[in-house]
Write a protein that holds these residues in place. Structure first.
Motif, short mmCIF file in Angstrom:
data_model
loop_
_atom_site.label_atom_id
_atom_site.label_comp_id
_atom_site.label_asym_id
_atom_site.label_seq_id
_atom_site.Cartn_x
_atom_site.Cartn_y
_atom_site.Cartn_z
N MET A 1 0.83 -1.17 0.00
CA MET A 1 0.00 0.00 0.00
C MET A 1 0.89 1.25 0.00
SD MET A 1 -2.92 0.90 2.71
CE MET A 1 -3.62 2.50 2.79
N GLU A 2 0.57 2.18 -0.89
CA GLU A 2 1.36 3.40 -0.98
C GLU A 2 1.03 4.36 0.14
OE1 GLU A 2 2.59 5.42 -4.51
OE2 GLU A 2 1.40 3.99 -5.68
N GLN A 3 2.04 5.06 0.58
CA GLN A 3 1.90 6.01 1.66
C GLN A 3 1.69 7.41 1.07
OE1 GLN A 3 5.40 6.08 4.06
NE2 GLN A 3 4.43 7.22 5.70
N LEU A 4 0.91 8.24 1.76
CA LEU A 4 0.73 9.63 1.35
C LEU A 4 1.84 10.48 1.97
CD1 LEU A 4 -3.14 9.93 1.63
CD2 LEU A 4 -1.79 9.93 -0.45
N ILE A 5 2.47 11.30 1.14
CA ILE A 5 3.60 12.12 1.55
C ILE A 5 3.22 13.59 1.41
CG2 ILE A 5 6.03 12.68 1.07
CD1 ILE A 5 5.65 9.78 1.93
N THR A 6 3.55 14.39 2.42
CA THR A 6 3.30 15.83 2.37
C THR A 6 4.33 16.49 1.48
OG1 THR A 6 2.37 15.82 4.60
CG2 THR A 6 3.13 17.93 3.75
N ARG B 1 -0.92 16.46 -0.04
CA ARG B 1 -0.26 15.15 0.01
C ARG B 1 -0.42 14.42 -1.32
NH1 ARG B 1 -2.20 12.40 5.56
NH2 ARG B 1 -3.95 11.93 4.21
N VAL B 2 0.60 13.65 -1.67
CA VAL B 2 0.60 12.83 -2.87
C VAL B 2 1.06 11.42 -2.50
CG1 VAL B 2 1.04 14.81 -4.39
CG2 VAL B 2 2.95 13.44 -3.56
N HIS B 3 0.81 10.47 -3.39
CA HIS B 3 1.29 9.11 -3.16
C HIS B 3 2.81 9.08 -3.25
CE1 HIS B 3 -2.60 7.15 -2.96
NE2 HIS B 3 -2.98 7.94 -3.95
N SER B 4 3.43 8.21 -2.49
CA SER B 4 4.89 8.16 -2.41
C SER B 4 5.55 7.96 -3.77
CB SER B 4 5.34 7.08 -1.43
OG SER B 4 4.83 5.81 -1.82
N GLY B 5 4.91 7.27 -4.68
CA GLY B 5 5.47 7.05 -6.01
C GLY B 5 5.50 8.31 -6.86
N GLU B 6 4.69 9.30 -6.51
CA GLU B 6 4.62 10.54 -7.27
C GLU B 6 5.32 11.71 -6.57
OE1 GLU B 6 0.43 10.16 -9.61
OE2 GLU B 6 0.30 10.66 -7.47
N GLU B 7 5.95 11.45 -5.43
CA GLU B 7 6.55 12.52 -4.63
C GLU B 7 7.62 13.29 -5.39
OE1 GLU B 7 8.99 13.20 -0.45
OE2 GLU B 7 8.69 11.16 -1.19
N ASN B 8 8.54 12.60 -6.04
CA ASN B 8 9.64 13.27 -6.73
C ASN B 8 9.13 14.15 -7.87
OD1 ASN B 8 11.52 12.12 -5.02
ND2 ASN B 8 11.90 10.39 -6.37
#
Length: 151
Positions: free
Chosen positions: A1-6, A55-62
């Protein structure tokens, strides 16, 4: 499960909604998380700050961070984001007390009573800084206020 990143933190809802909408226009699944109730009830903070988080999904953070960096100078709404003065991170909490343990409630009660100052806290580098910078009086060499001098 992907984590949400600020990826961005704000004091107000409007700029957070604007930044999230811009990210969604580029295909990034962004959401705005409002932490104000958590600050009010868990931390007795009646005047929430740094409570609107994009917040975005960890895969889209960069990719999201690269877009925010690109938009930084041209988007006035993005200029309202709160960033750590030490490392530039947007992963900011206010006040600086833990929300994950019951022990965080004890200093939060002391801060609500005015015993401890409430400060911003960077989750990335652990730097804290005051919410409001007090204006320093103009002092002479002996640290006396210049305005208090008797001539």
């Amino acid at each position: 499960m992907e984590q949400l990143i600020t990826v961005a933190t704000f004091n107000e809802r409007e700029p957070a909604d604007h930044v999230a909408a811009r990210l969604r226009e580029t295909g990034i699944n962004a959401e705005v998380y409002d932490e104000s109730l958590e600050q009010k009830w868990k931390l007795w903070n009646l005047h929430p700050r740094a409570h609107m988080r994009v917040r975005v999904h960890s895969g889209e953070e960069n990719r999201a961070q690269a877009l925010l960096d690109e938009w930084q100078g041209s988007d006035p709404q993005l200029g309202q984001s709160i960033k750590c003065p030490e490392c530039g991170s947007s992963k900011i909490e206010f006040p600086q007390f833990s929300r994950r343990t019951l022990m965080g409630a004890l200093p939060a009660m002391a801060a609500a009573a005015g015993v401890i100052a409430q400060e911003y806290y960077c989750e990335s580098c652990h730097f804290t800084w005051p919410a409001e910078v007090k204006e320093q009086p103009d002092l002479d060499r002996l640290n006396w206020r210049k305005s208090d001098k008797v001539l």
